[in-house]
Write a protein that holds these residues in place. Structure first.
Motif, PDB file in Angstrom:
ATOM      1  N   GLN A 107       0.833  -1.207   0.000  1.00 41.61           N
ATOM      2  CA  GLN A 107       0.000   0.000   0.000  1.00 41.61           C
ATOM      3  C   GLN A 107       0.865   1.253   0.000  1.00 41.61           C
ATOM      4  N   GLN A 108       1.934   1.255   0.793  1.00 41.25           N
ATOM      5  CA  GLN A 108       2.824   2.417   0.811  1.00 41.25           C
ATOM      6  C   GLN A 108       3.442   2.652  -0.566  1.00 41.25           C
ATOM      7  N   VAL A 109       3.880   1.574  -1.205  1.00 37.66           N
ATOM      8  CA  VAL A 109       4.478   1.693  -2.538  1.00 37.66           C
ATOM      9  C   VAL A 109       3.445   2.238  -3.525  1.00 37.66           C
ATOM     10  N   LEU A 110       2.226   1.700  -3.464  1.00 32.70           N
ATOM     11  CA  LEU A 110       1.179   2.140  -4.394  1.00 32.70           C
ATOM     12  C   LEU A 110       0.767   3.587  -4.140  1.00 32.70           C
ATOM     13  N   GLU A 111       0.731   3.992  -2.883  1.00 34.80           N
ATOM     14  CA  GLU A 111       0.405   5.393  -2.591  1.00 34.80           C
ATOM     15  C   GLU A 111       1.465   6.317  -3.193  1.00 34.80           C
ATOM     16  N   GLY A 112       2.721   5.908  -3.102  1.00 38.99           N
ATOM     17  CA  GLY A 112       3.793   6.681  -3.716  1.00 38.99           C
ATOM     18  C   GLY A 112       3.657   6.720  -5.229  1.00 38.99           C
ATOM     19  N   LYS A 113       3.281   5.580  -5.801  1.00 38.00           N
ATOM     20  CA  LYS A 113       3.110   5.505  -7.254  1.00 38.00           C
ATOM     21  C   LYS A 113       1.989   6.428  -7.717  1.00 38.00           C
TER      22      LYS A 113
END
Length: 136
Positions: A82-88
């Motif tokens: 989720q953190q990676v996707l929020e950054g993306k």
């Protein structure tokens, strides 16, 4: 610029593509969020079974605790994703915003150039007609 597509139109296409990438990233984030919600619900159900005083549940308490442990691991993994996707999503949105700003600037420059050219043409016509009158 005859025969060439204006820079603003090229940028507009890029903005549309970038916004599509942004929507795709948002969709991935939404799917991940849904998975986390499902894992959390499963954790709640397992916790209720672990704390149940019913004999059926007591027999399986070890299985429930192992399942709960696996669910915790999965939740941590999904939290990382989720953190990676929020950054993306943020990166894609930022890229789209920058492209949109560049498109607007290009459109402004094209409008200014068109207006300048119209003024030059008007001046040329004025000079031609006034020089034609001077010869008469």
């Amino acid at each position: 610029m005859a025969g060439q597509e204006p820079r603003s139109k090229k940028l507009k296409r890029l903005v549309n593509v970038q916004r599509q990438l942004e929507r795709m990233a948002e969709g991935e984030l939404a799917a991940n969020t849904e998975q986390r919600r499902e894992v959390e619900q499963s954790m709640e159900v397992v916790m209720e079974a672990i704390s149940s005083e019913k004999p059926v549940h007591m027999q399986f308490s070890r299985n429930y605790s192992e399942r709960y442990g696996r669910l915790m691991i999965k939740d941590k993994q999904l939290a990382g994703v989720q953190q990676v996707l929020e950054g993306k999503v943020l990166r894609e949105r930022t890229k789209g915003d920058r492209l949109e700003e560049q498109m607007k600037e290009a459109r402004d420059l094209e409008d200014r150039e068109r207006d300048d050219n119209a003024i030059y043409e008007l001046l040329e016509l004025t000079l031609l007609t006034s020089s034609g009158k001077d010869h008469n």
